[in-house]
Design a protein around this motif. Structure first.
Motif, PDB file in Angstrom:
ATOM      1  N   GLU A 142      -9.335 -32.635  26.140  1.00 39.64           N
ATOM      2  CA  GLU A 142     -10.014 -33.122  27.336  1.00 39.64           C
ATOM      3  C   GLU A 142     -10.573 -31.958  28.149  1.00 39.64           C
ATOM      4  OE1 GLU A 142      -7.385 -35.502  29.607  1.00 39.64           O
ATOM      5  OE2 GLU A 142      -7.156 -37.052  28.055  1.00 39.64           O
ATOM      6  N   LEU A 143     -11.611 -32.281  28.903  1.00 44.20           N
ATOM      7  CA  LEU A 143     -12.199 -31.280  29.784  1.00 44.20           C
ATOM      8  C   LEU A 143     -11.176 -30.852  30.837  1.00 44.20           C
ATOM      9  CD1 LEU A 143     -15.777 -32.772  30.320  1.00 44.20           C
ATOM     10  CD2 LEU A 143     -14.984 -31.168  28.576  1.00 44.20           C
ATOM     11  N   GLY A 144     -11.159 -29.566  31.104  1.00 43.06           N
ATOM     12  CA  GLY A 144     -10.208 -29.020  32.048  1.00 43.06           C
ATOM     13  C   GLY A 144      -8.882 -28.631  31.436  1.00 43.06           C
ATOM     14  N   SER A 145      -8.721 -28.909  30.143  1.00 45.55           N
ATOM     15  CA  SER A 145      -7.471 -28.556  29.473  1.00 45.55           C
ATOM     16  C   SER A 145      -7.442 -27.062  29.185  1.00 45.55           C
ATOM     17  CB  SER A 145      -7.325 -29.347  28.172  1.00 45.55           C
ATOM     18  OG  SER A 145      -7.312 -30.736  28.425  1.00 45.55           O
ATOM     19  N   VAL A 146      -6.221 -26.558  29.079  1.00 38.90           N
ATOM     20  CA  VAL A 146      -6.023 -25.138  28.800  1.00 38.90           C
ATOM     21  C   VAL A 146      -6.160 -24.911  27.300  1.00 38.90           C
ATOM     22  CG1 VAL A 146      -4.390 -23.230  28.924  1.00 38.90           C
ATOM     23  CG2 VAL A 146      -4.543 -24.866  30.818  1.00 38.90           C
ATOM     24  N   VAL A 147      -7.023 -23.993  26.949  1.00 41.85           N
ATOM     25  CA  VAL A 147      -7.231 -23.653  25.542  1.00 41.85           C
ATOM     26  C   VAL A 147      -6.258 -22.569  25.093  1.00 41.85           C
ATOM     27  CG1 VAL A 147      -8.912 -22.722  23.900  1.00 41.85           C
ATOM     28  CG2 VAL A 147      -9.641 -24.363  25.651  1.00 41.85           C
ATOM     29  N   GLY A 148      -5.999 -21.585  25.953  1.00 41.35           N
ATOM     30  CA  GLY A 148      -5.099 -20.497  25.593  1.00 41.35           C
ATOM     31  C   GLY A 148      -4.832 -19.598  26.790  1.00 41.35           C
ATOM     32  N   SER A 183       0.822 -16.479  39.854  1.00 43.51           N
ATOM     33  CA  SER A 183       2.271 -16.323  39.758  1.00 43.51           C
ATOM     34  C   SER A 183       2.682 -15.545  38.517  1.00 43.51           C
ATOM     35  CB  SER A 183       2.943 -17.698  39.749  1.00 43.51           C
ATOM     36  OG  SER A 183       2.501 -18.460  38.627  1.00 43.51           O
ATOM     37  N   THR A 184       1.918 -15.646  37.431  1.00 47.76           N
ATOM     38  CA  THR A 184       2.263 -14.939  36.187  1.00 47.76           C
ATOM     39  C   THR A 184       1.268 -13.866  35.814  1.00 47.76           C
ATOM     40  OG1 THR A 184       1.091 -16.573  34.835  1.00 47.76           O
ATOM     41  CG2 THR A 184       3.418 -17.007  35.318  1.00 47.76           C
ATOM     42  N   GLN A 185       0.113 -13.819  36.512  1.00 53.24           N
ATOM     43  CA  GLN A 185      -0.965 -12.865  36.214  1.00 53.24           C
ATOM     44  C   GLN A 185      -1.505 -13.056  34.794  1.00 53.24           C
ATOM     45  OE1 GLN A 185      -2.330 -11.033  38.640  1.00 53.24           O
ATOM     46  NE2 GLN A 185      -0.807 -12.026  39.943  1.00 53.24           N
ATOM     47  N   ASP A 186      -1.442 -14.312  34.288  1.00 52.93           N
ATOM     48  CA  ASP A 186      -2.022 -14.618  32.988  1.00 52.93           C
ATOM     49  C   ASP A 186      -3.487 -15.010  33.162  1.00 52.93           C
ATOM     50  OD1 ASP A 186       0.352 -14.155  31.691  1.00 52.93           O
ATOM     51  OD2 ASP A 186       0.993 -16.250  31.749  1.00 52.93           O
ATOM     52  N   GLY A 187      -4.274 -14.736  32.112  1.00 53.55           N
ATOM     53  CA  GLY A 187      -5.635 -15.233  32.066  1.00 53.55           C
ATOM     54  C   GLY A 187      -5.655 -16.584  31.380  1.00 53.55           C
ATOM     55  N   VAL A 188      -6.058 -17.651  32.083  1.00 48.92           N
ATOM     56  CA  VAL A 188      -6.028 -19.028  31.607  1.00 48.92           C
ATOM     57  C   VAL A 188      -7.439 -19.414  31.167  1.00 48.92           C
ATOM     58  CG1 VAL A 188      -5.419 -21.395  32.144  1.00 48.92           C
ATOM     59  CG2 VAL A 188      -4.165 -19.509  33.214  1.00 48.92           C
ATOM     60  N   ILE A 189      -7.599 -19.710  29.858  1.00 53.55           N
ATOM     61  CA  ILE A 189      -8.883 -20.120  29.303  1.00 53.55           C
ATOM     62  C   ILE A 189      -8.945 -21.641  29.365  1.00 53.55           C
ATOM     63  CG2 ILE A 189     -10.406 -20.034  27.312  1.00 53.55           C
ATOM     64  CD1 ILE A 189      -8.848 -17.546  26.426  1.00 53.55           C
ATOM     65  N   VAL A 190      -9.971 -22.187  30.036  1.00 50.48           N
ATOM     66  CA  VAL A 190     -10.097 -23.621  30.301  1.00 50.48           C
ATOM     67  C   VAL A 190     -11.382 -24.125  29.663  1.00 50.48           C
ATOM     68  CG1 VAL A 190     -10.215 -25.387  32.108  1.00 50.48           C
ATOM     69  CG2 VAL A 190      -8.836 -23.328  32.469  1.00 50.48           C
ATOM     70  N   LEU A 191     -11.294 -25.359  29.077  1.00 46.82           N
ATOM     71  CA  LEU A 191     -12.466 -25.993  28.459  1.00 46.82           C
ATOM     72  C   LEU A 191     -13.311 -26.663  29.537  1.00 46.82           C
ATOM     73  CD1 LEU A 191     -13.946 -26.857  25.853  1.00 46.82           C
ATOM     74  CD2 LEU A 191     -12.498 -28.905  25.844  1.00 46.82           C
ATOM     75  N   ARG A 192     -14.602 -26.365  29.552  1.00 49.75           N
ATOM     76  CA  ARG A 192     -15.499 -26.920  30.555  1.00 49.75           C
ATOM     77  C   ARG A 192     -16.481 -27.943  29.983  1.00 49.75           C
ATOM     78  NH1 ARG A 192     -12.766 -26.592  34.914  1.00 49.75           N
ATOM     79  NH2 ARG A 192     -12.343 -24.467  35.656  1.00 49.75           N
ATOM     80  N   LYS A 193     -16.778 -27.897  28.683  1.00 45.72           N
ATOM     81  CA  LYS A 193     -17.686 -28.850  28.061  1.00 45.72           C
ATOM     82  C   LYS A 193     -17.024 -29.437  26.822  1.00 45.72           C
ATOM     83  CE  LYS A 193     -22.015 -26.660  29.564  1.00 45.72           C
ATOM     84  NZ  LYS A 193     -23.305 -26.070  29.117  1.00 45.72           N
ATOM     85  N   PRO A 194     -17.409 -30.674  26.428  1.00 38.99           N
ATOM     86  CA  PRO A 194     -16.771 -31.304  25.269  1.00 38.99           C
ATOM     87  C   PRO A 194     -17.035 -30.503  23.989  1.00 38.99           C
ATOM     88  CG  PRO A 194     -18.002 -32.901  26.566  1.00 38.99           C
ATOM     89  CD  PRO A 194     -18.382 -31.559  27.091  1.00 38.99           C
ATOM     90  N   LEU A 195     -16.036 -30.534  23.101  1.00 41.04           N
ATOM     91  CA  LEU A 195     -16.140 -29.881  21.799  1.00 41.04           C
ATOM     92  C   LEU A 195     -16.566 -30.885  20.748  1.00 41.04           C
ATOM     93  CD1 LEU A 195     -12.854 -27.752  21.909  1.00 41.04           C
ATOM     94  CD2 LEU A 195     -15.184 -26.956  22.343  1.00 41.04           C
TER      95      LEU A 195
END
Length: 800
Positions: free
Chosen positions: A285-291, A326-338
Motif C-alpha cells: 500500500e501507498l505510504g508503507s515502509v519499504v526498508g 528516535s532511532t536516526q534510521d532512514g525510512v524508505i516509503v512508497l509514494r506511488k503504486p507498484l
C-alpha cells in the motif's frame, strides 16, 4: 597533637589579653571629682536654673571567655565590685540576664563570676547580662543596674565542610585548557574575624592531570587539552578544603566531584554498507515502509541527528526517504503504486549528513556520506483488503433477532478482481451470537443479547477470495468490536444478604438496619434508587421503610417493644425501584430476628436459628444432620404405611359374589385429574361409550374392536335381573384383549332406559335418615322391592 598545641597557644594569648588594661575584669569607675554619690554643676537650663548630674559608682565593659574549656574547676569569668562595698559583708551582688544562674554564677559577697558549663562559640557567640549591688539587710540598691557582655573567644574546633557531596558537573569534550567546570564551596563554623581558623584553602587530591582547582575560590578548570568523550566520558575528582590557611595543624574536609564530558559534534555520520537491497511486493500500500537504512555516528544526542535525502533515482517520485528521530534510521516509503509487469526494479542514490554541524571541526573533513539502494518488485496474489483496519459496531441489548448492526467491506486488489465472500470466524464466536451475510458483509444477531452478561463482543470476520472456478484462494481477517448498549431491563435488589435483628426492648422509630441496592444496569447519569414498604404490608406493618434519598434506606421500628416468644422472626417486604426508563422495581424481603439485648442494644440471646449459627456448626455438619433426620422420618412413614396396609379392610366384604375380579393394592391414584391409570369408561353408560375407545396407559400390539352386546333393560316381558347384567359385563371384560393383565373391580350403576326408580348406584344412594346399605349385590333391600313392584312382579319374583 597539633590541635592541643593550637589550643594551648590560644589560651596563652587569651590570658595575655585578659590581663591587659584594655580587658580589665574590674569595673571602671567614672568620676568627676569629689566622693561617690556627690553631684556637680554642669551648666544652666533655658530658665537659668543650674543643672547637676549624679556620679555613677560603676560601669562595666566586656568580659572575655575561652570556648570549649576542658578544666576540672569552674572557669573564672571576672569580678564585680562597687565603691560602696567596705568589705563588711553588707553588700550583696545580684546577676541577671542570659544564662544567669545556669551558665554563669556569681558569689553574692565577693562578686566573683564563674562559668558552670563548657561553652561553644558556634552555638552562641556572646551573652548580655545585668548586675547590681544592693544592701544585704535593707535590700536597698546601692548601685544602679548596669549591662555588660561576656564574649566567647573562638578556637579552631571545626573543620571545613562542603555544601555538597558529591558535586555533579559537565564540561564539553575537546575544551581548551582553563575552561571552567564548576566551583566548589566549603564553609568553616569558626570565627572568620579572628585568626585563620575559618580561612579555607582548596587543593586537588585526585583528578590530575585532567583538572585543576583554584586554592582561594575553589573553581575547578580543565588542565589537559583534547579530552575526547568517545575515549573516556566520566572523571572522578577529589577536592580538599583545609583551614588555618592551609598551614600545618589546620583541619580539613573533602568532597568528590563527578565530571562528565558532554558531547560535541566532532564525528561525521558513516553508512555501514555502500549498497542496500530490498524486496517489496507489488501489492504494497501507498505510504508503507519499504526498508530501513542506518548510518553510524559516534556522537550522541543532537550531535548524532542525521538527515537522509534521495539525490538520484530511476523512478522519480516513486519513493521517499525520511528520518526516524528516535532511532536516526532512514525510512524508505512508497509514494506511488507498484506494478510488477511494468517495472520490476528501482535504483536510488541516498545521502546522509548531520543536522547540527559545528564549524570548529570543519577541518576534520565533510560531515556527510552516500550509499546506493536497490529495490526489487515481487509479483504476489494479494488477499482481499478491508476498507478499515478494524470495525466498531453498536447494538442495543433488547434488539430483536436478525437485526443488522453494521457491515464490513473488502475487495480484491489484484487485476482479476475475484469475488469476495464473507464469514465469521467461529473460534471468536463459539456461542453463535452473530452471523454475516456472505455476499454484502452485513452483520446481524442470531440471539438475544444481555449487556450485563457480556458488554463487548470481539469477533473476527473473514473475507475469502474466490477464483473463476469458485475455489477459495486468499483470505484476510478484520477484527470487529461490537458494543452492547445498555437497556434498563434489570430491577434493583438488595446490595447484600442482610442479617438484621431487633431488640425486644427496642423503641419506636429506631433505625435497626440501613439497606442499599445494586443494579447490573449502568445508566449514563448514575443510579437513583427509591425504597418503600410493600403496599400489601403497609397496613399491618411492624416496621417502616424510610428512603434516605442517597440510594440507601433505613428500616425503622413502629412500636416500642417486641416479644420473641410471641413471634421470633418478621419478614419485611421492601420495594426497590430505579429512576430509569422503563422503570424497574422488585420486592426484596428483609428477615428480622427478635433478640434479647442489653441496655446498650447489644444482642445477648436470639432465636433458635441464631443459636445454631453461634454454635459454630459448619455447613457440612448441618447438612449431615438434616439427612439423618430425613432418613429417620422416611423409615417411620414406611413402617406406618406397612402396618396400615395389614389392617386395611377389603373393598368388597362378601367374596362370594365377586371372586377373582377383586384385587387389593396400595395405589391411591392421582386424584380427579388422573385419567391415565385406568379406563374410566366402564363406569359410564354403556350406550355412551365410544366405539373406538382404547386404553391410554398401554399400546396394544394389534387393534381389537370392542365387543358390545345389546343390553336389554329388565321389563315385564324380559324379566332379566341385575345379576344377569353384571354377569354379562363380566364375561365381556374377560374376553376383552385390551384389558389390563391384572384383575380389576368394575362396578356398574345402570338404571335402564326411562327408569323412574332413581339410581341403583351406591354413588348417588345417599339418604339422610340413616346409614345406607351398600351391599346391595347380595341383599336387594327396599330399592329392589320398589323395582319389582314397578315391573309388575309378585312375591315369588321378589324371592328369586
Amino acid at each position: 597533637m597539633d590541635r592541643r598545641k593550637v589550643y594551648v597557644l590560644m589560651v596563652l594569648w587569651a590570658m595575655a589579653h585578659l590581663s591587659s588594661p584594655g580587658y580589665s575584669l574590674r569595673a571602671l569607675r567614672r568620676t568627676t571629682g569629689g566622693r561617690r554619690g556627690s553631684t556637680g554643676l554642669t551648666g544652666q537650663d533655658a530658665n537659668g536654673v543650674p543643672l547637676r548630674r549624679s556620679k555613677r559608682g560603676w560601669m562595666w565593659n566586656q568580659f572575655f571567655l575561652l570556648e570549649e574549656y576542658t578544666g576540672t574547676d569552674l572557669q573564672y569569668v571576672g569580678k564585680l565590685h562597687s565603691d560602696a562595698d567596705r568589705g563588711d559583708g553588707s553588700v550583696r551582688y545580684v546577676l541577671n540576664g542570659e544564662g544567669a544562674g545556669t551558665l554563669f554564677k556569681i558569689d553574692e559577697k565577693s562578686g566573683d563570676i564563674h562559668a558552670t558549663k563548657r561553652l561553644d562559640r558556634e552555638e552562641k557567640a556572646y551573652y548580655i547580662l545585668h548586675a547590681k549591688a544592693v544592701n544585704r539587710f535593707t535590700n536597698e540598691a546601692l548601685e544602679g543596674e548596669s549591662e555588660f557582655i561576656i564574649k566567647i573567644h573562638d578556637i579552631n574546633d571545626n573543620e571545613p565542610r562542603f555544601t555538597k557531596d558529591p558535586y555533579m558537573a559537565r564540561v564539553p569534550e575537546m575544551s581548551d585548557i582553563g575552561t571552567s567546570v564548576i566551583q566548589v564551596t566549603a564553609t568553616d563554623a569558626d570565627d572568620a574575624t579572628y585568626g585563620n581558623s575559618a580561612r579555607v584553602v582548596y587543593s586537588i587530591l585526585e583528578g590530575q592531570p585532567y583538572f585543576s582547582v583554584d586554592p582561594d575560590t575553589g573553581l575547578i578548570k580543565t588542565a589537559l587539552p583534547g579530552m575526547d568523550r568517545e575515549v573516556k566520558e566520566n572523571y572522578q575528582v577529589v577536592i580538599q578544603a583545609k583551614d588555618m590557611a592551609g598551614q600545618m595543624g589546620g583541619l580539613s574536609g573533602t568532597t568528590t566531584v563527578s565530571i562528565t564530558l558532554s558531547d560535541v559534534n566532532d564525528n561525521p555520520p558513516r553508512f555501514t554498507k555502500t549498497l542496500y537491497e530490498f524486496r517489496v511486493p507489488e501489492s504494497t500500500e501507498l505510504g508503507s515502509v519499504v526498508g530501513l537504512i542506518r548510518a553510524m555516528d559516534a556522537d550522541i544526542g543532537e550531535n548524532a541527528e542525521m538527515d537522509y535525502r534521495i539525490i538520484g533515482s530511476d523512478g522519480p517520485g516513486m519513493f521517499d526517504i525520511t528520518t526516524n528521530r528516535s532511532t536516526q534510521d532512514g525510512v524508505i516509503v512508497l509514494r506511488k503504486p507498484l506494478d510488477y509487469e511494468r517495472k520490476r526494479q528501482y535504483s536510488l542514490r541516498v545521502q546522509v549528513e548531520n543536522v547540527h554541524i559545528n564549524p570548529r571541526f570543519f577541518s576534520m573533513g565533510p560531515f556527510r556520506d552516500e550509499a546506493t539502494i536497490k529495490i526489487i518488485v515481487e509479483d504476489v496474489d494479494e488477499p482481499p483488503v478491508f476498507e478499515r483496519a478494524s470495525y466498531v459496531m453498536e447494538v442495543k441489548e433488547d434488539a430483536a433477532r436478525n437485526t443488522v448492526i453494521g457491515s464490513v467491506s473488502a475487495s480484491d486488489p489484484d487485476d482479476k478482481n475475484s469475488l469476495v465472500r464473507y464469514s465469521i470466524d467461529r473460534r471468536t464466536d463459539m456461542d453463535r451470537v452473530f452471523n454475516i451475510h456472505a455476499g454484502n458483509g452485513s452483520v446481524f444477531i442470531l440471539r438475544e443479547l444481555d449487556r450485563e452478561e457480556n458488554a463487548w463482543h470481539n469477533i473476527s470476520v473473514i473475507a475469502t477470495e474466490f477464483s473463476k472456478c469458485n475455489n477459495p484462494r486468499q483470505i484476510s481477517r478484520v477484527p470487529v468490536y461490537i458494543r452492547v448498549l445498555d437497556v434498563n431491563d434489570n430491577a434493583p435488589t438488595f446490595a447484600t444478604n442482610y442479617e438484621t435483628f431487633v431488640c425486644e426492648n427496642a423503641r419506636a422509630n429506631q433505625v435497626i438496619q440501613t439497606v442499599s441496592a445494586t443494579d447490573p444496569d449502568e445508566p449514563l447519569g448514575g443510579h437513583r434508587f427509591f425504597f418503600s414498604l410493600a403496599q400489601e404490608a403497609a397496613g399491618k406493618a411492624n416496621f417502616s421503610v424510610r428512603d434516605n434519598k442517597d440510594n440507601t434506606a433505613g428500616i425503622l421500628t413502629r412500636r416500642n417493644s417486641y416479644n420473641s416468644l410471641q413471634k421470633s422472626i418478621y419478614h419485611v417486604p421492601v420495594v426497590i425501584s430505579d429512576g430509569e426508563f422503563p422503570m424497574q422495581s422488585s420486592t426484596n424481603t428483609l428477615t428480622i430476628r427478635v433478640c434479647t439485648c442489653d441496655r446498650e442494644g447489644n444482642m445477648k440471646l436470639c432465636n433458635t436459628e441464631a443459636l445454631t449459627a453461634r454454635a459454630g456448626l459448619s455447613t457440612g455438619a448441618l447438612v449431615a444432620i438434616l439427612l439423618c433426620v430425613i432418613i429417620l422420618l422416611m423409615i417411620v412413614v414406611l413402617f406406618a404405611a406397612l402396618r396400615r396396609q395389614r389392617k386395611k379392610e377389603p373393598l368388597i366384604i362378601s367374596k362370594e359374589d365377586v371372586r377373582d375380579n377383586v384385587v387389593s393394592y396400595n395405589d391411591e391414584g392421582g386424584g380427579e385429574e388422573d385419567t391415565q391409570a385406568f379406563d374410566i369408561g366402564t363406569l359410564r353408560n354403556p350406550e355412551a361409550i365410544e366405539e373406538s375407545k382404547q386404553r391410554r396407559d398401554i399400546v396394544p400390539e394389534t387393534f381389537y374392536p370392542p365387543v358390545r352386546r345389546p343390553v336389554l333393560p329388565p321389563t315385564r316381558d324380559n324379566n332379566g335381573d341385575v345379576r344377569d347384567f353384571i354377569n354379562q359385563r363380566l364375561q365381556d371384560n374377560d374376553s376383552d384383549p385390551t384389558a389390563p393383565p391384572y384383575d380389576s373391580l368394575a362396578t356398574y350403576a345402570y338404571e335402564g332406559n326411562g327408569s323412574v326408580a332413581e339410581s341403583l348406584s351406591s354413588l348417588e344412594s345417599v339418604t339422610t335418615e340413616g346409614d345406607q346399605d351398600y351391599n346391595y349385590l347380595s341383599e336387594w333391600g327396599p330399592r329392589f322391592k320398589k323395582l319389582a313392584d314397578m315391573y309388575g312382579g309378585d312375591d315369588s319374583d321378589r324371592d328369586s
